[in-house]
Design a protein around this motif. Structure first.
Motif, mmCIF file in Angstrom:
data_model
loop_
_atom_site.group_PDB
_atom_site.id
_atom_site.type_symbol
_atom_site.label_atom_id
_atom_site.label_comp_id
_atom_site.label_asym_id
_atom_site.label_seq_id
_atom_site.Cartn_x
_atom_site.Cartn_y
_atom_site.Cartn_z
ATOM 1 N N ILE B 203 -17.371 -4.547 -10.224
ATOM 2 C CA ILE B 203 -17.243 -4.295 -8.790
ATOM 3 C C ILE B 203 -15.781 -4.382 -8.371
ATOM 4 C CG2 ILE B 203 -17.836 -5.163 -6.489
ATOM 5 C CD1 ILE B 203 -20.520 -6.059 -7.630
ATOM 6 N N GLY B 204 -15.073 -5.365 -8.943
ATOM 7 C CA GLY B 204 -13.637 -5.490 -8.644
ATOM 8 C C GLY B 204 -12.873 -4.239 -9.037
ATOM 9 N N ILE B 205 -13.131 -3.760 -10.256
ATOM 10 C CA ILE B 205 -12.436 -2.568 -10.747
ATOM 11 C C ILE B 205 -12.730 -1.373 -9.837
ATOM 12 C CG2 ILE B 205 -12.385 -0.875 -12.620
ATOM 13 C CD1 ILE B 205 -11.081 -3.207 -13.654
ATOM 14 N N ALA B 206 -14.032 -1.196 -9.524
ATOM 15 C CA ALA B 206 -14.408 -0.058 -8.686
ATOM 16 C C ALA B 206 -13.741 -0.163 -7.319
ATOM 17 C CB ALA B 206 -15.925 0.011 -8.532
ATOM 18 N N SER B 207 -13.649 -1.404 -6.782
ATOM 19 C CA SER B 207 -12.996 -1.581 -5.483
ATOM 20 C C SER B 207 -11.540 -1.157 -5.552
ATOM 21 C CB SER B 207 -13.065 -3.033 -5.021
ATOM 22 O OG SER B 207 -14.384 -3.488 -5.068
ATOM 23 N N ILE B 208 -10.860 -1.584 -6.613
ATOM 24 C CA ILE B 208 -9.436 -1.256 -6.723
ATOM 25 C C ILE B 208 -9.246 0.257 -6.838
ATOM 26 C CG2 ILE B 208 -7.427 -1.452 -8.227
ATOM 27 C CD1 ILE B 208 -8.289 -4.348 -8.732
ATOM 28 N N PHE B 209 -10.077 0.903 -7.664
ATOM 29 C CA PHE B 209 -9.976 2.365 -7.781
ATOM 30 C C PHE B 209 -10.172 3.020 -6.415
ATOM 31 C CE2 PHE B 209 -11.362 2.698 -12.518
ATOM 32 C CZ PHE B 209 -10.106 2.273 -12.875
ATOM 33 N N SER B 210 -11.164 2.518 -5.665
ATOM 34 C CA SER B 210 -11.488 3.138 -4.384
ATOM 35 C C SER B 210 -10.387 2.910 -3.363
ATOM 36 C CB SER B 210 -12.799 2.594 -3.841
ATOM 37 O OG SER B 210 -13.816 2.786 -4.799
ATOM 38 N N VAL B 211 -9.786 1.714 -3.404
ATOM 39 C CA VAL B 211 -8.683 1.422 -2.482
ATOM 40 C C VAL B 211 -7.519 2.367 -2.758
ATOM 41 C CG1 VAL B 211 -6.897 -0.271 -1.969
ATOM 42 C CG2 VAL B 211 -9.288 -0.982 -2.049
ATOM 43 N N ILE B 212 -7.197 2.507 -4.039
ATOM 44 C CA ILE B 212 -6.088 3.397 -4.398
ATOM 45 C C ILE B 212 -6.419 4.834 -3.983
ATOM 46 C CG2 ILE B 212 -4.792 4.353 -6.347
ATOM 47 C CD1 ILE B 212 -5.075 1.619 -7.707
ATOM 48 N N ALA B 255 10.877 12.015 2.723
ATOM 49 C CA ALA B 255 9.564 12.014 2.079
ATOM 50 C C ALA B 255 9.563 11.054 0.886
ATOM 51 C CB ALA B 255 9.186 13.423 1.640
ATOM 52 N N ALA B 256 10.675 10.995 0.154
ATOM 53 C CA ALA B 256 10.761 10.082 -0.991
ATOM 54 C C ALA B 256 10.674 8.643 -0.511
ATOM 55 C CB ALA B 256 12.065 10.321 -1.751
ATOM 56 N N ALA B 257 11.356 8.329 0.601
ATOM 57 C CA ALA B 257 11.308 6.962 1.142
ATOM 58 C C ALA B 257 9.876 6.607 1.519
ATOM 59 C CB ALA B 257 12.228 6.844 2.350
ATOM 60 N N ILE B 258 9.176 7.549 2.163
ATOM 61 C CA ILE B 258 7.786 7.286 2.573
ATOM 62 C C ILE B 258 6.902 7.074 1.349
ATOM 63 C CG2 ILE B 258 5.781 8.495 3.529
ATOM 64 C CD1 ILE B 258 7.363 9.102 5.900
ATOM 65 N N SER B 259 7.128 7.868 0.297
ATOM 66 C CA SER B 259 6.327 7.705 -0.916
ATOM 67 C C SER B 259 6.541 6.334 -1.530
ATOM 68 C CB SER B 259 6.691 8.777 -1.946
ATOM 69 O OG SER B 259 6.689 10.033 -1.353
ATOM 70 N N ILE B 260 7.792 5.894 -1.552
ATOM 71 C CA ILE B 260 8.083 4.579 -2.147
ATOM 72 C C ILE B 260 7.405 3.482 -1.335
ATOM 73 C CG2 ILE B 260 9.909 2.907 -2.648
ATOM 74 C CD1 ILE B 260 10.344 5.074 -4.530
ATOM 75 N N ILE B 261 7.513 3.570 -0.008
ATOM 76 C CA ILE B 261 6.875 2.547 0.837
ATOM 77 C C ILE B 261 5.366 2.532 0.591
ATOM 78 C CG2 ILE B 261 6.358 1.863 3.209
ATOM 79 C CD1 ILE B 261 9.050 2.949 4.031
ATOM 80 N N MET B 262 4.778 3.728 0.527
ATOM 81 C CA MET B 262 3.339 3.799 0.300
ATOM 82 C C MET B 262 2.969 3.229 -1.057
ATOM 83 S SD MET B 262 1.609 4.438 2.720
ATOM 84 C CE MET B 262 0.002 4.379 1.938
ATOM 85 N N GLY B 263 3.796 3.505 -2.078
ATOM 86 C CA GLY B 263 3.545 2.966 -3.412
ATOM 87 C C GLY B 263 3.519 1.448 -3.374
ATOM 88 N N VAL B 264 4.514 0.859 -2.694
ATOM 89 C CA VAL B 264 4.602 -0.600 -2.607
ATOM 90 C C VAL B 264 3.400 -1.145 -1.846
ATOM 91 C CG1 VAL B 264 5.938 -2.506 -1.636
ATOM 92 C CG2 VAL B 264 7.107 -0.627 -2.790
ATOM 93 N N LEU B 265 3.045 -0.507 -0.721
ATOM 94 C CA LEU B 265 1.886 -0.954 0.063
ATOM 95 C C LEU B 265 0.611 -0.920 -0.776
ATOM 96 C CD1 LEU B 265 2.055 0.617 3.657
ATOM 97 C CD2 LEU B 265 1.964 -1.796 3.013
ATOM 98 N N THR B 266 0.431 0.157 -1.542
ATOM 99 C CA THR B 266 -0.778 0.293 -2.354
ATOM 100 C C THR B 266 -0.850 -0.819 -3.395
ATOM 101 O OG1 THR B 266 -0.532 2.672 -2.094
ATOM 102 C CG2 THR B 266 -2.136 1.931 -3.697
ATOM 103 N N VAL B 267 0.299 -1.096 -4.031
ATOM 104 C CA VAL B 267 0.318 -2.154 -5.034
ATOM 105 C C VAL B 267 -0.076 -3.478 -4.395
ATOM 106 C CG1 VAL B 267 1.851 -3.536 -6.478
ATOM 107 C CG2 VAL B 267 1.990 -1.036 -6.539
ATOM 108 N N ILE B 268 0.478 -3.764 -3.200
ATOM 109 C CA ILE B 268 0.186 -5.035 -2.536
ATOM 110 C C ILE B 268 -1.309 -5.139 -2.226
ATOM 111 C CG2 ILE B 268 0.526 -6.368 -0.417
ATOM 112 C CD1 ILE B 268 3.405 -5.277 -0.365
ATOM 113 N N VAL B 269 -1.860 -4.080 -1.621
ATOM 114 C CA VAL B 269 -3.274 -4.124 -1.225
ATOM 115 C C VAL B 269 -4.169 -4.243 -2.457
ATOM 116 C CG1 VAL B 269 -5.142 -2.843 -0.131
ATOM 117 C CG2 VAL B 269 -2.898 -2.906 0.936
ATOM 118 N N ALA B 270 -3.865 -3.450 -3.494
ATOM 119 C CA ALA B 270 -4.683 -3.515 -4.706
ATOM 120 C C ALA B 270 -4.614 -4.918 -5.320
ATOM 121 C CB ALA B 270 -4.210 -2.466 -5.710
ATOM 122 N N TYR B 271 -3.424 -5.532 -5.258
ATOM 123 C CA TYR B 271 -3.243 -6.862 -5.825
ATOM 124 C C TYR B 271 -4.057 -7.887 -5.049
ATOM 125 C CZ TYR B 271 -0.884 -10.844 -7.926
ATOM 126 O OH TYR B 271 -0.618 -11.997 -8.601
#
Lengths: 451, 282
Positions: B203-212, B255-271
């Motif tokens: 369930i944890g794995i599926a949640s992380i996949f879905s969040v991403i 756009a690159a700055a926004i992508s980087i911010i989103m990447g960091v946000l995704t990592v934080i939320v997934a973590y």
């Protein structure tokens, strides 16, 4: 430990390499056009270039380009043309812009629509064709198409097709409900009300907001929302008299639910065009071929009339779409490239273009007897070109697009589209569009003034 | 010697993962103007993004999407997996394949298909409204569009998550069930005390996949935009915003700055999701 150390060194090298690549890409972006100075050529130079073994690369998506290229290669066997379709519309411009930015990889010749031309002309990506004497060709083309390629005192493309607007309408629907065909916008709104009252499923037209349509409608109303001063000063005024005239009419249709909520070019749209629930289209003269293929079921029902006007009897219309071909500054063989333009956009190419369903921009073709008198079976035998050619003469002069029109159009649905979605006041939408457009222009280094 | 074994992986990893990220980061430090060319601006793009209402609008939209759609989808998937595992279904292999099948449909095709169904005039929704004289929801209107996209995503990915859960259920040792049976535990007791705790990892794995997946929402809204241009803005999701900035607006750097911010946000939320999952485990 030793291995770890080596890894680190490799990693550092890879990092340095990636930075280096980035650095190079960034540098080339700011580079000046490859070759400056005298690039002009006389007629003999062009003839000589066309008689020398050369390869030209042409980017474009117009279906007429293929037969034109074939005929060109038959006439000039020493010139080989690589015709590449790198995408349609924005996809094509993005690739072109990237090649210009990178300083290499651009084609010799590219198809560019009139509304995207300022973007490439003002960023000095295109050759000013005056150096080849293109201004002498002025009288061959309609005034409005020449006006679209003649920017800031230069000639940046030769026109190919044009899209003077007209009203395409369903004769059967109008007849069935006893509604007369409108000639003014007031009559048009009235017709819309009558039609929708008689048949709640039928609408006078469909419109969910389209940037090209909006700008053309403002153009017809006499608005000049975009003015350019030099290559870096821009004024945006989407609340001028012309814009307000248009919103005055269109707000009535929008607020009274008289516009079919079907988005153009969707499957549902073509169904509506076939079954008569969309009774008119205000659109460019290139539409007939699309109707024939997309709404084949309505054969014999559509007719063409002049675009309704604000004042009865004062014919006025606007260009909607259409474009030409330009020579890129990166081209290594500009004389041959211009030679290709002379053929493709001159009398020979224009004939092939018209024969393949295009609507021409050349006066000779527009006024030829066979073109004017062609009876179109899909339109019940109507000589539609008589109406469409007259439209090409009634285009309101003096219009110009922004040097960043493609981006402005891409954020249209965020602003004006919201007014469409909530059936609000289009003026509010236009103001929001103006602000967002001005903000982008300033970010891009332009001096933008708004009212 | 060890590095020789991971070397090939490291090479590819550096080339296709680390290098593009570094290059995007490098790009995000510059600004390119149509008038004026390139210049180094340091963190200005990041400051601009953090104060950009359109960016936050898009982030909030995917967060709302995540909070609503992911639990619904995972619950449905879990329900389907438990039903399969119960062994009481007839034609269970048909059930399994038919729930999974939407996952095999490419997202682009699925969205086009649903776009036709959602059509207000001639689509299935329009026809149903017409037939019953109803005026049900307009799925492509701006108030319903997020739910409509959620529905497409749920349809697409429930089967996939069901398979993850089902395979986790399959490896539970049969002795546990026998023991539960001897103790007189009923079906629901077995689910609560044996099945759910055993597949917590899945369930944890599926949640992380879905969040991403939610944070990367792009295909569905970008395709539906052609049908509902006024309901889906150019900054509907962070990915769409970055895409449009870069390919319609030539603002690659921003756009690159926004992508980087989103990447960091995704990592934080997934973590965070992973942490909360593993804490329950302990």
């Amino acid at each position: 430990m030793k291995n770890n150390h080596r890894f680190r060194r490799v990693a550092t090298a890879a990092l340095a390499a990636s930075l280096l690549v980035g650095g190079l890409a960034a540098c080339s972006g700011s580079g000046t056009p490859a070759s400056a100075g005298a690039e002009g050529a006389s007629a003999e130079d062009i003839a000589k270039a066309l008689d020398t073994e050369t390869t030209l690369t042409v980017w474009g998506w117009a279906p007429q380009l293929e037969p034109i290229v074939k005929a060109f290669e038959a006439k000039y066997p020493k010139v080989h043309v690589n015709l590449e379709n790198v995408g349609t519309g924005n996809a094509h411009y993005t690739k072109l812009q990237n090649a210009v930015k990178a300083g290499s990889g651009a084609p010799d010749v590219a198809q560019i629509e009139y509304n995207a031309l300022p973007q490439f002309a003002l960023s000095e990506a295109l050759v000013d064709l005056k150096e080849f004497g293109a201004e002498e060709l002025k009288d061959n083309y309609t005034e409005s198409t020449w006006g679209s390629v003649n920017l800031n005192g230069g000639v940046y493309a030769l026109p190919q097709d044009s899209g003077p607007m007209a009203m395409f309408y369903r004769a059967d629907v109008f007849e069935k409900h006893g509604i007369s065909v409108p000639t003014t916008w007031d009559e048009y709104v009235e017709a819309g009300k009558k039609l929708h009252a008689a048949d709640p499923k039928a609408y006078i037209t469909s419109d969910t907001g389209d940037a090209g349509f909006t700008t053309s409608m403002i153009w017809q109303a006499g608005g000049k929302p975009y003015t350019l001063d030099g290559s870096t000063k821009v004024a945006v005024d989407l609340q001028d008299e012309g814009a307000r005239k248009w919103t005055g009419t269109w707000n009535q249709l929008l607020k009274n639910d008289l516009l079919s909520p079907v988005t153009s070019w969707s499957d549902e749209w073509y169904k509506g065009l076939s079954d008569g629930s969309i009774a008119t289209l205000i659109i460019g003269a290139w539409m007939p071929a699309n109707l024939e293929s997309g709404a084949a079921g309505a054969s014999g029902q559509w007719r063409v009339a002049p675009m309704p006007t604000y004042e009865k009897g004062a014919a006025a219309t606007a260009e909607n779409g259409g474009g030409g071909d330009a020579v890129l500054k990166q081209s290594k063989n500009k004389a041959a490239a211009y030679g290709f333009l002379q053929f493709a956009n001159g009398p020979e190419g224009a004939k092939i273009h018209a024969a393949n369903g295009g609507f021409p921009s050349t006066k000779a073709d527009l006024e030829s007897e066979s073109f004017l008198n062609a009876e179109n079976a899909y339109f019940g035998g109507q000589k539609i070109n008589e109406v469409l050619v007259q439209a090409s003469k009634d285009v309101v002069p003096g219009w110009s697009y922004l040097p960043f029109q493609t981006y402005a159009n891409s954020i249209y649905s965020d602003t004006v589209g919201q007014a469409y979605g909530s059936k609000g006041d289009l003026n509010d939408g236009l103001k929001a569009w103006q602000d967002a457009t001005a903000k982008y222009g300033q970010q891009q280094g332009f001096t933008v003034t708004t009212k | 010697m060890g590095w020789a074994f991971v070397g090939p992986f490291m090479g590819v990893f550096l080339l296709v993962f680390v290098a593009p990220v570094l290059y995007a980061f490098y790009l995000s430090l510059f600004q390119n103007q149509m008038v004026g060319g390139d210049k180094f601006v340091g963190g200005a793009n990041y400051l601009q993004a953090l104060a950009d209402p359109q960016f936050w609008d898009s982030v909030i939209r995917v967060v709302v999407f995540l909070v609503v759609q992911v639990p619904i989808m995972l619950f449905l998937a879990l329900f389907a997996a438990l039903a399969l595992d119960s062994g009481r279904l007839r034609a269970s292999s048909f059930f399994r394949i038919s729930v999974f099948l939407p996952y095999a449909v490419p997202a682009v095709v699925a969205t086009l298909m649903w776009g036709f169904i959602y059509g207000p005039r001639f689509g299935l929704f329009g026809s149903i409204n017409d037939f019953f004289g109803l005026n049900l929801a307009e799925p492509l209107s701006s108030s319903w569009i997020l739910a409509s996209i959620g529905n497409i995503n749920t349809w697409e990915f429930t089967g996939y998550n069901m398979l993850i859960f089902y395979s986790a259920l399959k490896v539970i040792p049969a002795e546990l069930y026998e023991a539960a049976n001897l103790d007189g535990a009923g079906t629901f007791r077995v689910i609560r005390s044996i099945k759910l705790p055993s597949i917590r990892g899945a369930i944890g794995i599926a949640s992380i996949f879905s969040v991403i997946g939610s944070f990367q929402l792009f295909n569905e809204p970008n395709i539906l935009k052609a049908l509902a241009p006024n309901s889906i803005s150019s900054y509907f999701t962070p990915n769409m915003y970055a895409f449009n900035l870069s390919f319609a607006g030539q603002q690659f750097n921003y756009a690159a700055a926004i992508s980087i911010i989103m990447g960091v946000l995704t990592v934080i939320v997934a973590y965070v999701v992973q942490l909360s999952g593993s804490r329950k485990d302990a």
